[in-house]
Design a protein around this motif. Structure first.
Motif, PDB file in Angstrom:
ATOM      1  N   SER A  19       0.941  -1.242  -0.139  1.00  3.97           N
ATOM      2  CA  SER A  19       0.206  -0.140   0.196  1.00  3.97           C
ATOM      3  C   SER A  19       0.914   1.286  -0.036  1.00  3.97           C
ATOM      4  O   SER A  19       0.520   2.319  -0.801  1.00  3.97           O
ATOM      5  CB  SER A  19      -0.837   0.177   1.218  1.00  3.97           C
ATOM      6  OG  SER A  19      -0.207  -0.117   2.370  1.00  3.97           O
ATOM      7  N   LEU A  20       2.083   1.120   0.752  1.00  6.73           N
ATOM      8  CA  LEU A  20       2.875   2.431   0.730  1.00  6.73           C
ATOM      9  C   LEU A  20       3.413   2.608  -0.625  1.00  6.73           C
ATOM     10  O   LEU A  20       3.559   3.873  -1.208  1.00  6.73           O
ATOM     11  CB  LEU A  20       4.050   2.129   1.570  1.00  6.73           C
ATOM     12  CG  LEU A  20       3.897   2.066   3.070  1.00  6.73           C
ATOM     13  CD1 LEU A  20       4.996   1.779   3.841  1.00  6.73           C
ATOM     14  CD2 LEU A  20       3.160   3.550   3.512  1.00  6.73           C
ATOM     15  N   THR A  21       3.686   1.550  -1.537  1.00  3.93           N
ATOM     16  CA  THR A  21       4.287   1.669  -2.764  1.00  3.93           C
ATOM     17  C   THR A  21       3.256   2.462  -3.817  1.00  3.93           C
ATOM     18  O   THR A  21       3.393   2.948  -4.434  1.00  3.93           O
ATOM     19  CB  THR A  21       4.813   0.288  -3.510  1.00  3.93           C
ATOM     20  OG1 THR A  21       5.718  -0.338  -2.541  1.00  3.93           O
ATOM     21  CG2 THR A  21       5.346   0.595  -4.831  1.00  3.93           C
ATOM     22  N   LEU A  22       1.817   1.867  -3.609  1.00  5.04           N
ATOM     23  CA  LEU A  22       0.805   2.376  -4.388  1.00  5.04           C
ATOM     24  C   LEU A  22       0.320   3.639  -4.277  1.00  5.04           C
ATOM     25  O   LEU A  22       0.102   4.318  -5.098  1.00  5.04           O
ATOM     26  CB  LEU A  22      -0.289   1.448  -4.291  1.00  5.04           C
ATOM     27  CG  LEU A  22      -0.134  -0.082  -4.483  1.00  5.04           C
ATOM     28  CD1 LEU A  22      -1.391  -0.911  -4.298  1.00  5.04           C
ATOM     29  CD2 LEU A  22      -0.025  -0.128  -6.137  1.00  5.04           C
ATOM     30  N   LEU A  68      11.905  -0.763  -9.175  1.00  8.67           N
ATOM     31  CA  LEU A  68      13.403   0.051  -9.301  1.00  8.67           C
ATOM     32  C   LEU A  68      13.639   1.507  -9.556  1.00  8.67           C
ATOM     33  O   LEU A  68      13.888   2.157  -9.448  1.00  8.67           O
ATOM     34  CB  LEU A  68      14.206  -1.083 -10.170  1.00  8.67           C
ATOM     35  CG  LEU A  68      14.720  -2.113  -9.360  1.00  8.67           C
ATOM     36  CD1 LEU A  68      15.601  -3.304 -10.203  1.00  8.67           C
ATOM     37  CD2 LEU A  68      15.574  -1.900  -7.908  1.00  8.67           C
ATOM     38  N   GLN A  69      12.533   1.451 -10.957  1.00  8.38           N
ATOM     39  CA  GLN A  69      12.176   2.825 -11.515  1.00  8.38           C
ATOM     40  C   GLN A  69      11.611   3.735 -10.485  1.00  8.38           C
ATOM     41  O   GLN A  69      12.217   4.894 -10.418  1.00  8.38           O
ATOM     42  CB  GLN A  69      11.460   2.722 -12.739  1.00  8.38           C
ATOM     43  CG  GLN A  69      12.058   1.764 -13.863  1.00  8.38           C
ATOM     44  CD  GLN A  69      11.129   1.589 -14.926  1.00  8.38           C
ATOM     45  OE1 GLN A  69       9.960   1.341 -15.002  1.00  8.38           O
ATOM     46  NE2 GLN A  69      11.773   1.612 -16.593  1.00  8.38           N
ATOM     47  N   LEU A  70      10.719   3.394  -9.899  1.00  3.32           N
ATOM     48  CA  LEU A  70      10.105   4.409  -8.927  1.00  3.32           C
ATOM     49  C   LEU A  70      10.973   4.854  -7.617  1.00  3.32           C
ATOM     50  O   LEU A  70      11.031   5.883  -7.620  1.00  3.32           O
ATOM     51  CB  LEU A  70       8.735   3.378  -8.296  1.00  3.32           C
ATOM     52  CG  LEU A  70       8.066   4.606  -7.304  1.00  3.32           C
ATOM     53  CD1 LEU A  70       7.524   5.632  -7.914  1.00  3.32           C
ATOM     54  CD2 LEU A  70       7.150   3.454  -6.449  1.00  3.32           C
ATOM     55  N   TYR A  71      11.546   3.688  -7.012  1.00  3.84           N
ATOM     56  CA  TYR A  71      12.380   4.173  -5.779  1.00  3.84           C
ATOM     57  C   TYR A  71      13.698   4.750  -6.021  1.00  3.84           C
ATOM     58  O   TYR A  71      14.184   5.514  -5.485  1.00  3.84           O
ATOM     59  CB  TYR A  71      12.397   2.850  -4.876  1.00  3.84           C
ATOM     60  CG  TYR A  71      11.097   2.884  -4.248  1.00  3.84           C
ATOM     61  CD1 TYR A  71      10.853   3.512  -3.009  1.00  3.84           C
ATOM     62  CD2 TYR A  71      10.115   1.797  -4.412  1.00  3.84           C
ATOM     63  CE1 TYR A  71       9.763   3.250  -2.421  1.00  3.84           C
ATOM     64  CE2 TYR A  71       8.933   1.442  -3.800  1.00  3.84           C
ATOM     65  CZ  TYR A  71       8.559   2.343  -2.739  1.00  3.84           C
ATOM     66  OH  TYR A  71       7.557   2.161  -2.192  1.00  3.84           O
ATOM     67  N   CYS A  72      14.371   3.922  -7.153  1.00  3.62           N
ATOM     68  CA  CYS A  72      16.038   4.204  -7.287  1.00  3.62           C
ATOM     69  C   CYS A  72      16.352   5.128  -8.571  1.00  3.62           C
ATOM     70  O   CYS A  72      17.140   5.473  -8.618  1.00  3.62           O
ATOM     71  CB  CYS A  72      16.644   2.969  -7.682  1.00  3.62           C
ATOM     72  SG  CYS A  72      16.500   1.682  -6.522  1.00  3.62           S
ATOM     73  N   GLN A  73      15.068   5.603  -9.513  1.00  2.00           N
ATOM     74  CA  GLN A  73      15.378   6.623 -10.555  1.00  2.00           C
ATOM     75  C   GLN A  73      14.375   7.608 -10.305  1.00  2.00           C
ATOM     76  O   GLN A  73      14.787   8.585  -9.950  1.00  2.00           O
ATOM     77  CB  GLN A  73      14.900   5.822 -11.791  1.00  2.00           C
ATOM     78  CG  GLN A  73      16.325   4.756 -12.033  1.00  2.00           C
ATOM     79  CD  GLN A  73      15.924   4.026 -13.305  1.00  2.00           C
ATOM     80  OE1 GLN A  73      15.166   4.494 -14.122  1.00  2.00           O
ATOM     81  NE2 GLN A  73      16.511   2.855 -13.539  1.00  2.00           N
ATOM     82  N   ARG A 254      12.347  -8.015  -1.694  1.00  2.00           N
ATOM     83  CA  ARG A 254      13.714  -8.457  -1.648  1.00  2.00           C
ATOM     84  C   ARG A 254      14.538  -8.756  -2.662  1.00  2.00           C
ATOM     85  O   ARG A 254      15.834  -8.481  -3.145  1.00  2.00           O
ATOM     86  CB  ARG A 254      13.852  -9.660  -0.750  1.00  2.00           C
ATOM     87  CG  ARG A 254      13.422  -9.458   0.763  1.00  2.00           C
ATOM     88  CD  ARG A 254      13.620 -10.580   1.688  1.00  2.00           C
ATOM     89  NE  ARG A 254      14.882 -10.918   1.960  1.00  2.00           N
ATOM     90  CZ  ARG A 254      15.801 -10.229   2.799  1.00  2.00           C
ATOM     91  NH1 ARG A 254      15.329  -9.321   3.783  1.00  2.00           N
ATOM     92  NH2 ARG A 254      17.108 -10.628   3.116  1.00  2.00           N
ATOM     93  N   ARG A 255      13.907  -9.405  -3.589  1.00  3.05           N
ATOM     94  CA  ARG A 255      14.608  -9.730  -5.220  1.00  3.05           C
ATOM     95  C   ARG A 255      14.855  -8.320  -5.727  1.00  3.05           C
ATOM     96  O   ARG A 255      15.737  -8.095  -6.560  1.00  3.05           O
ATOM     97  CB  ARG A 255      13.630 -10.581  -5.701  1.00  3.05           C
ATOM     98  CG  ARG A 255      13.629 -11.846  -5.433  1.00  3.05           C
ATOM     99  CD  ARG A 255      12.786 -12.866  -6.617  1.00  3.05           C
ATOM    100  NE  ARG A 255      12.654 -14.233  -6.266  1.00  3.05           N
ATOM    101  CZ  ARG A 255      12.096 -15.123  -6.762  1.00  3.05           C
ATOM    102  NH1 ARG A 255      11.425 -14.739  -8.111  1.00  3.05           N
ATOM    103  NH2 ARG A 255      12.144 -16.383  -6.679  1.00  3.05           N
ATOM    104  N   ALA A 256      13.684  -7.457  -5.741  1.00  2.00           N
ATOM    105  CA  ALA A 256      13.912  -6.138  -6.480  1.00  2.00           C
ATOM    106  C   ALA A 256      14.841  -5.354  -6.105  1.00  2.00           C
ATOM    107  O   ALA A 256      15.908  -4.943  -6.837  1.00  2.00           O
ATOM    108  CB  ALA A 256      12.508  -5.574  -6.356  1.00  2.00           C
ATOM    109  N   PHE A 257      15.081  -5.170  -4.805  1.00  2.00           N
ATOM    110  CA  PHE A 257      16.159  -4.387  -4.145  1.00  2.00           C
ATOM    111  C   PHE A 257      17.197  -5.097  -3.527  1.00  2.00           C
ATOM    112  O   PHE A 257      18.011  -4.517  -2.573  1.00  2.00           O
ATOM    113  CB  PHE A 257      15.399  -3.377  -3.076  1.00  2.00           C
ATOM    114  CG  PHE A 257      14.347  -2.840  -3.569  1.00  2.00           C
ATOM    115  CD1 PHE A 257      14.505  -1.486  -4.486  1.00  2.00           C
ATOM    116  CD2 PHE A 257      12.977  -2.959  -3.338  1.00  2.00           C
ATOM    117  CE1 PHE A 257      13.602  -0.866  -4.917  1.00  2.00           C
ATOM    118  CE2 PHE A 257      11.797  -2.472  -4.062  1.00  2.00           C
ATOM    119  CZ  PHE A 257      12.224  -1.009  -4.814  1.00  2.00           C
ATOM    120  N   ALA A 258      17.600  -6.291  -4.196  1.00  2.00           N
ATOM    121  CA  ALA A 258      18.800  -7.002  -3.557  1.00  2.00           C
ATOM    122  C   ALA A 258      20.056  -6.439  -3.871  1.00  2.00           C
ATOM    123  O   ALA A 258      21.136  -6.571  -2.997  1.00  2.00           O
ATOM    124  CB  ALA A 258      18.787  -8.434  -4.168  1.00  2.00           C
TER     125      ALA A 258
END
Length: 286
Positions: A19-22, A68-73, A254-258
């Motif tokens: 929900s936080l991501t959405l 990854l696009q949302l949080y890291c870019q 965990r996979r996405a942000f490993a």
């Protein structure tokens, strides 16, 4: 435009994300003025819904890319954070200065050195604990070694890069280059022209800049760090998981942000003041 945006905001609720991501993604879609980005989100939604629910691996890949696009870019971009982190600012503010003082290793000097002389490249390849200091000493020995502040930034840049280089296995199949610029000899065993040396130095500095700022940037946005830490730990508000169980959802994150990491400044002080090294913390420790 507004109709497309409204439709996207409605469709986002169908994604099996926390929900936080959405909420973050919805705020981003509502605020962005980038039409290509809105189209990209729309295509991602379409691609996700085109995949049968039984093909979790394919769904994971689509969602991982979006996360990854949302949080890291998008929410970690330096335009949103106003400026580059201080130790990386010289890449934009004084790139030529960095090129002038960048550590280099001439094959001619190696040819003339005594047998058993430790090379900079070998020190980096073998993760020698003195590699960083050897590189900085090589830069300091340069007649155009730059001002004190720029030399301090160089040490921090190399310290940041060393953390990534020595921990390559944490970032998947990425193979990083040694940051030292190697200056070869010509076919006659003589030094190459100064213009070629300058080009090699520019390419090496550009490569390190690309790694630290674009390819493997640290996560600097403190809100993103806190949010992801809570999600991965299973804390915070309940997840909107759709067809995913809470365990599957945590596995997705965990996979996405490993390979994502944050930097913490150490207490080590240099001769000219200022923190000269960092400690790396993986967002998803093993």
């Amino acid at each position: 435009m507004n109709t497309v945006r409204t439709g996207l905001l409605r469709e986002l609720r169908s994604l099996p994300l926390h929900s936080l991501t959405l909420a973050r993604l919805s705020r981003h879609v509502a605020a962005t003025k980038s039409i290509p980005r809105l189209k990209h989100v729309a295509e991602t939604l379409q691609n996700f819904h085109d995949v049968p629910s039984t093909k979790k691996h394919t769904q994971y890949k689509i969602l991982t890319t979006l996360l990854l696009q949302l949080y890291c870019q998008w929410d970690n971009s330096f335009s949103r954070l106003s400026h580059l982190p201080p130790h990386l600012a010289p890449f934009e503010q004084d790139f030529p200065g960095l090129v002038r003082i960048w550590p280099r290793e001439s094959h001619l000097s190696l040819k003339q050195s005594t047998k058993g002389h430790a090379t900079l490249k070998h020190a980096w390849v073998t993760n020698n604990k003195h590699a960083l200091q050897m590189s900085f000493d090589a830069a300091a020995a340069n007649p155009t070694s730059g001002n004190i502040e720029l030399r301090g930034s160089l040490r921090q840049i190399l310290s940041h890069y060393q953390l990534l280089y020595n921990n390559m296995r944490m970032f998947g199949k990425i193979k990083l280059q040694v940051p030292v610029a190697e200056i070869p000899l010509n076919v006659f065993g003589e030094e190459i022209p100064a213009c070629r040396t300058a080009n090699l130095l520019q390419r090496k500095v550009g490569y390190v800049k690309r790694v630290l700022i674009e390819e493997l940037p640290a996560l600097y946005n403190t809100e993103c760090i806190a949010e992801l830490t809570a999600i991965i730990a299973g804390d915070g508000p309940a997840a909107r998981s759709g067809n995913y169980s809470p365990r599957q959802l945590r596995r997705l994150y965990r996979r996405a942000f490993a390979g994502c990491y944050t930097l913490a400044s150490t207490a080590q002080e240099g001769q000219n003041g200022g923190v000269h090294s960092f400690a790396l913390r993986m967002l998803c420790p093993t």
